[in-house]
Design an enzyme around this catalytic site. Structure first.
Site, PDB file in Angstrom:
ATOM      1  N   PHE A 134     -49.125  34.884 -30.844  1.00 41.51           N
ATOM      2  CA  PHE A 134     -48.895  33.728 -29.964  1.00 41.51           C
ATOM      3  C   PHE A 134     -49.272  32.251 -30.664  1.00 41.51           C
ATOM      4  O   PHE A 134     -50.005  32.053 -31.473  1.00 41.51           O
ATOM      5  CB  PHE A 134     -50.203  33.845 -28.788  1.00 41.51           C
ATOM      6  CG  PHE A 134     -50.466  32.670 -27.939  1.00 41.51           C
ATOM      7  CD1 PHE A 134     -49.501  32.660 -26.652  1.00 41.51           C
ATOM      8  CD2 PHE A 134     -51.125  31.626 -28.182  1.00 41.51           C
ATOM      9  CE1 PHE A 134     -49.336  31.649 -25.792  1.00 41.51           C
ATOM     10  CE2 PHE A 134     -50.891  30.532 -27.205  1.00 41.51           C
ATOM     11  CZ  PHE A 134     -50.274  30.642 -26.046  1.00 41.51           C
ATOM     12  N   ASP A 219     -50.714  30.180 -38.896  1.00 40.89           N
ATOM     13  CA  ASP A 219     -51.260  29.736 -37.511  1.00 40.89           C
ATOM     14  C   ASP A 219     -52.867  29.949 -37.506  1.00 40.89           C
ATOM     15  O   ASP A 219     -53.092  31.085 -37.196  1.00 40.89           O
ATOM     16  CB  ASP A 219     -50.333  30.371 -36.372  1.00 40.89           C
ATOM     17  CG  ASP A 219     -50.985  29.770 -34.862  1.00 40.89           C
ATOM     18  OD1 ASP A 219     -52.149  29.224 -35.075  1.00 40.89           O
ATOM     19  OD2 ASP A 219     -50.118  30.185 -34.020  1.00 40.89           O
ATOM     20  N   LYS A 248     -57.243  23.890 -31.470  1.00 44.45           N
ATOM     21  CA  LYS A 248     -58.382  24.214 -30.789  1.00 44.45           C
ATOM     22  C   LYS A 248     -59.655  23.571 -31.453  1.00 44.45           C
ATOM     23  O   LYS A 248     -60.155  22.608 -30.860  1.00 44.45           O
ATOM     24  CB  LYS A 248     -58.558  25.723 -30.749  1.00 44.45           C
ATOM     25  CG  LYS A 248     -57.250  26.319 -30.073  1.00 44.45           C
ATOM     26  CD  LYS A 248     -57.367  27.617 -29.386  1.00 44.45           C
ATOM     27  CE  LYS A 248     -56.624  28.139 -28.266  1.00 44.45           C
ATOM     28  NZ  LYS A 248     -55.427  28.694 -28.772  1.00 44.45           N
TER      29      LYS A 248
HETATM   30  C1  PLP Z   1     -53.847  28.529 -28.460  1.00 44.81           C
HETATM   31  C2  PLP Z   1     -53.023  28.774 -29.681  1.00 44.81           C
HETATM   32  C3  PLP Z   1     -51.894  28.230 -29.797  1.00 44.81           C
HETATM   33  C4  PLP Z   1     -51.434  27.056 -28.961  1.00 44.81           C
HETATM   34  O1  PLP Z   1     -52.236  26.288 -28.780  1.00 44.81           O
HETATM   35  P1  PLP Z   1     -51.986  24.968 -27.575  1.00 44.81           P
HETATM   36  O2  PLP Z   1     -52.822  24.003 -27.792  1.00 44.81           O
HETATM   37  O3  PLP Z   1     -52.236  25.691 -26.171  1.00 44.81           O
HETATM   38  O4  PLP Z   1     -50.591  24.475 -27.549  1.00 44.81           O
HETATM   39  C5  PLP Z   1     -51.119  28.378 -30.849  1.00 44.81           C
HETATM   40  N1  PLP Z   1     -51.555  29.319 -31.688  1.00 44.81           N
HETATM   41  C6  PLP Z   1     -52.550  30.104 -31.374  1.00 44.81           C
HETATM   42  C7  PLP Z   1     -52.853  31.186 -32.482  1.00 44.81           C
HETATM   43  C8  PLP Z   1     -53.347  29.744 -30.482  1.00 44.81           C
HETATM   44  O5  PLP Z   1     -54.425  30.623 -30.448  1.00 44.81           O
END
Ligand code: PLP
Length: 395
Positions: A134, A219, A248
């Site tokens: 994700f 990420d 986050k």
């Molecule tokens: C939440 C998340 C995203 C996206 O972040 P948003 O602030 O919702 O755009 C990208 N990568 C990872 C691993 C995430 O957990």
């Protein structure tokens, strides 16, 4: 297609839980009607310092009465300080600040492609990614991660992503070609069910990338910012990326994201190649700096490690006592997944009824993402609530 049913004023892209909170305090959320919940969801690993941490509240108030926004047309002191500190405490040598995780990952993707273009290898524009990943909800980030739930109906997707099964070395090796610009991954998959990669896999991957001049992009939007007991997950894993996305936990609840990188990886990102109106605004950066003040205090991350180990031990104990309910526990620090033997959404609902908020993830997992400031006593309370649900199910 015509549809007669009225649409709610709020675009119905979320199936929301019918629960609204009036205030938060530390690890607890309170409803107007006087119920309180122990928050092991933290807005999906966002409120790392819990709710209304006094130092963050103070920083936001102070900044709010001084200056909110000026744009990147000008120097922004809070932004420069944040960048200096992220550089000082990570592998990175340079930082771009945006407003969300997806925006951070977009910057990572653009930077990786631009790196190859800039050094005369424009044909190397493909990025290898993992199934179950994700990376956000923009066109590029859904194209990168794939998955029917995210991409159905949104074609044409962005070209240039080659997805391989999670942790499949042979498939990864086969996917890497002379068209590959980068490999992009979460070192610990969050939405995918708190799935970690083996250290050896990552070490081999780093070697593969180096051998072919391919950039490694992590990420760490979910697993970064203290979650694993280190400021960044890569520090645990013995492998350093070239580019990393953060968001986050970075703002502790204030929207902010960042793409951080080595000078070399960022070499293509010259003036006017990227930008963001709100990115790096003084309010967001003041709060992110306040988050760093706390996380960089002596002993803070040691305590996260200790609490993570304690939670892990307690959760393993639970799994041992309730093998019919819990299949396994996995994760690092205060980013744990409990793989249930029944439906994880039902399990999460039962936990909620008992007063504990958790986040479901893929692979039948519920995520335990408590504030990093959680106490042992609060961990004990959470474990008791989970145990009571396991007992009720067994009965
Ligand atoms: C939440 C998340 C995203 C996206 O972040 P948003 O602030 O919702 O755009 C990208 N990568 C990872 C691993 C995430 O957990």
């Amino acid at each position: 297609m015509s549809q007669n049913a009225a649409i709610p004023s709020l675009l119905p892209v979320y199936s929301r839980i019918d629960l609204a909170f009036e205030r938060g305090e530390g690890c607890w959320l309170h409803t107007r009607d006087g119920r309180r919940f122990l928050d092991f969801s933290t807005g999906i690993a966002v409120n790392g310092l819990g709710h209304c941490h006094p130092h963050l509240v103070q920083a936001l108030h102070d900044q709010a009465s001084r200056l909110w926004h000026v744009s990147n047309l000008f120097r922004i002191e809070q932004l420069e300080r944040l960048a200096d500190r992220l550089v000082a405490h990570s592998f990175a040598e340079t930082v771009f600040v945006g407003n969300s995780g997806a925006e951070a990952m977009e910057a990572c993707i653009k930077m990786a492609r631009r790196f190859q273009w800039h050094r005369g290898q424009a044909e190397r524009n493909r990025i290898v990614t993992f199934e179950g990943a994700f990376h956000g909800r923009t066109m590029a980030t859904i194209s990168a991660a794939g998955g029917a739930k995210m991409v159905d109906g949104f074609a044409p997707l962005l070209e240039g992503f080659d997805r391989v099964p999670f942790g499949d070395w042979a498939a990864l090796e086969a996917a890497v070609t002379d068209r590959t610009a980068a490999v992009m991954m979460e070192p610990i998959q969050g939405e995918g069910g708190i799935r970690p990669l083996e250290r050896q896999f990552l070490a081999d991957l780093r070697e593969l990338c180096d051998a072919h001049d391919i950039l490694l992009v992590f990420d760490e939007v979910q697993c970064g910012m203290g979650r694993t007991g280190r400021l960044f997950a890569y520090e645990h894993l013995g492998v350093t990326p070239d580019i990393m996305g953060l968001a986050k936990g970075l703002g502790g609840g204030f929207p902010i994201g960042a793409c951080v990188a080595t000078a070399r990886a960022a070499s293509g990102m010259t003036a006017s190649t990227h930008g963001s109106t709100f990115g790096g605004n003084p309010l967001a950066c003041a709060v992110a700096n306040a988050v760093l003040d706390v996380m960089l205090e002596d002993g803070f991350l040691d305590q996260v490690n200790a609490r993570g180990a304690y939670l892990r031990e307690q959760a393993e104990g639970l799994a041992g006592r309730h093998p019919d309910e819990i299949e396994l526990v996995r994760g690092t620090g205060l980013m744990l997944g409990i793989k249930t033997r029944r439906n994880n959404l039902e399990f999460a609902a039962e936990l909620r009824a008992a007063g504990l908020l958790v986040v479901p993830a893929a692979d039948n997992v519920v995520r335990l993402l408590p504030p990093l400031v959680i106490s042992e006593a609060e961990i004990d309370q959470a474990i008791e609530m989970i145990e009571s649900c396991c007992r009720a199910r067994a009965a």
